[in-house]
Design an enzyme around this catalytic site. Structure first.
Site, PDB file in Angstrom:
ATOM      1  N   GLU A 116      -4.347  -8.834  -0.930  1.00  0.00           N
ATOM      2  CA  GLU A 116      -5.700  -8.612  -1.411  1.00  0.00           C
ATOM      3  C   GLU A 116      -5.862  -9.098  -2.848  1.00  0.00           C
ATOM      4  OE1 GLU A 116      -7.094  -5.001   1.463  1.00  0.00           O
ATOM      5  OE2 GLU A 116      -6.115  -4.446  -0.381  1.00  0.00           O
ATOM      6  N   CYS A 129      -8.212  -9.569 -10.286  1.00  0.00           N
ATOM      7  CA  CYS A 129      -6.988  -8.777 -10.128  1.00  0.00           C
ATOM      8  C   CYS A 129      -6.126  -9.459  -9.065  1.00  0.00           C
ATOM      9  CB  CYS A 129      -7.385  -7.360  -9.722  1.00  0.00           C
ATOM     10  SG  CYS A 129      -5.978  -6.268  -9.530  1.00  0.00           S
ATOM     11  N   CYS A 136       5.502  -3.890  -1.992  1.00  0.00           N
ATOM     12  CA  CYS A 136       6.203  -3.625  -3.253  1.00  0.00           C
ATOM     13  C   CYS A 136       7.506  -2.918  -2.912  1.00  0.00           C
ATOM     14  CB  CYS A 136       5.323  -2.743  -4.150  1.00  0.00           C
ATOM     15  SG  CYS A 136       5.979  -2.565  -5.827  1.00  0.00           S
ATOM     16  N   CYS A 140       6.078   4.133  -6.078  1.00  0.00           N
ATOM     17  CA  CYS A 140       5.330   5.070  -6.906  1.00  0.00           C
ATOM     18  C   CYS A 140       4.510   5.966  -5.970  1.00  0.00           C
ATOM     19  CB  CYS A 140       4.436   4.313  -7.878  1.00  0.00           C
ATOM     20  SG  CYS A 140       5.398   3.182  -8.909  1.00  0.00           S
ATOM     21  N   CYS A 143       0.633   5.519  -5.343  1.00  0.00           N
ATOM     22  CA  CYS A 143       0.100   4.158  -5.155  1.00  0.00           C
ATOM     23  C   CYS A 143       0.139   3.773  -3.686  1.00  0.00           C
ATOM     24  CB  CYS A 143       0.937   3.178  -5.970  1.00  0.00           C
ATOM     25  SG  CYS A 143       0.558   1.451  -5.647  1.00  0.00           S
ATOM     26  N   CYS A 369      -7.952   0.130  -8.281  1.00  0.00           N
ATOM     27  CA  CYS A 369      -6.538   0.082  -8.630  1.00  0.00           C
ATOM     28  C   CYS A 369      -5.692   0.960  -7.733  1.00  0.00           C
ATOM     29  CB  CYS A 369      -6.385   0.625 -10.046  1.00  0.00           C
ATOM     30  SG  CYS A 369      -5.833  -0.601 -11.179  1.00  0.00           S
TER      31      CYS A 369
END
Ligand code: SAH
Ligand code: SF4
Length: 395
Positions: A116, A129, A136, A140, A143, A369
């Site tokens: 994205e 962004c 990933c 975290c 997230c 975010c």
């Protein structure tokens, strides 16, 4: 605040183009690599520098994708280029436009993966962004991307290609003549999409070098912000080899809490991270390091946390960016109240730190975010879970 329902009428999907290709993609090659590639494929060495400059300009200054349009090159040379090379950017699969004008693109890259990319229009500027990985490796706990396994690093072509794709969509390839920074729709880049950019250092660096090149997209280094969760050994190189601004996902003021929120802290704890930031060669009062701090109700948002944060920042040219937590389905946290966030910000401001509260953008389309997670990978993971539950997992 609950995100409102997605405005589905603004979702545009595009037909899948299956174009497996054995041509060499020229996008994402540094100038040196481009020159080398041209030479290896028959461009005489003596001409290579000039040809590199010409092709570079067509690709990055004018946004041309078709060699036939590169009219300052001889016809047979253009034909030769078209036979061996291509100028390819990630393919847009869908585009959603938020009530606030934020655009979220889902783009497909080689291997059928999807990432994205988010465009955020603001007064007098616009920020893209950009993602650096599919998924990933880090986990975290607040997230959404962190719940998706790493599939792979993006190539430099796929990273700079996100910028080129957005310029296509914004119709922003300049007419001949120098682009004027002030009027740009896409004026800033944040490496805050999916992935940890410092775990894909070389590709991110090469892509940003291309974006900054004076004969192309031409974004100044101070218009690019790289956000890291705290990959300490790569922080120094970010200043030396990219020279962009740095943001750090700080999010907690004790190792105990940070170990949970940003588990990379177990490897490089707060003290080690702050030491690396103190030595960041580019950190000055005019180029402060941004400390991102996600506001999680009853987890990291007390006055005591704010005071501890002030102490930790001592000696670092810093600003704090408070991010109200963007909730996602199944998230284990809640957003701190507006009053709590304001009280936290006040303590920081009284200590002399600029600490803007980031306005969540594109919430209605899950573009904010930490909400990025592509649907295909989501589906893939749930299928695995289903298989596991049914005892069908490969032995
Ligand atoms: N991997 C990099 C960059 C991508 S995340 C990093 O962690 O810095 C960009 C920013 O969004 C980071 O500060 C990240 O911690 C934050 N973030 C992640 N999930 C979030 C969420 N659900 N709500 C608010 N911010 C979030
Ligand atoms: Fe990865 Fe950044 Fe999300 Fe952490 S916050 S899981 S490092 S994308």
């Amino acid at each position: 605040m609950e995100p409102s329902a997605p405005i589905t009428q603004d979702v545009m999907t595009f037909p899948r183009k299956e174009t497996p290709s054995d041509k060499i993609n020229l996008v994402g090659l540094t100038r040196d690599a481009l020159r080398q590639t041209l030479i290896e494929n028959g461009t005489p060495e003596k001409q290579a520098k000039m040809r590199t400059g010409q092709i570079w300009q067509w690709i990055y200054q004018w946004g041309v994708r078709d060699f036939a349009e590169m009219t300052n090159l001889a016809k047979d040379y253009r034909a030769m280029l078209a036979e061996k090379f291509e100028v390819r950017v990630p393919e847009v699969v869908s585009k959603q436009v938020s009530e606030d004008g934020t655009r979220k693109y889902l783009v497909r890259i080689d291997g059928g993966h999807e990432v994205e990319v988010v465009y955020i229009p603001e007064e007098g500027r616009g920020t893209l962004c950009v993602s650096s990985q599919v998924g990933c490796t880090l986990t975290c706990s607040f997230c959404h991307t962190g719940t998706q396994k790493l599939v792979r690093n993006l190539t430099a072509a796929e990273i700079v290609g996100q910028v080129m794709m957005a310029r296509d969509d914004l119709n922003e390839w300049p007419e001949r003549g120098a682009p004027k920074d002030e009027t740009r729709l896409l004026s800033n880049i944040v490496l805050m999409g999916m992935g940890e950019p410092l775990y894909n250092f070389e590709n991110v660096r090469d892509a940003m070098k291309i974006v900054m090149d004076a004969e192309g997209i031409q974004l100044g280094r101070r218009r690019i912000t790289l956000s890291t969760s705290g990959v300490v050994p790569e922080i120094h190189r970010t200043a030396e080899e990219i020279g962009c601004l740095l943001a750090v996902s700080f999010h907690a003021t004790t190792d105990e809490t940070r170990d949970v929120l940003v588990p990379i802290n177990k490897k490089w704890n707060i003290e080690k991270l702050l030491d690396a930031l103190r030595e960041y060669p580019k950190a000055t009062n005019s180029e402060r390091i941004t400390f991102e701090y996600v506001m999680l109700k009853d987890v990291n948002d007390t006055d005591e946390d704010a005071r501890r944060l002030v102490k930790l920042l001592d000696g670092i040219p810093a600003k704090v960016n408070l991010i109200p937590f963007n909730e996602w389905p199944g998230a284990p946290y809640k957003r701190s109240s507006n009053n709590r966030i304001r009280a936290f910000a006040t303590i920081l401001m009284q200590a002399g730190y600029a600490s803007p509260i980031r306005t969540p953008r594109g919430e209605d389309i899950m573009a904010a975010c930490g909400q990025l997670k592509s649907a295909t990978e989501r589906a893939r993971k749930s299928r695995r879970q289903i298989e596991a539950e049914a005892g069908l997992q490969a032995q």
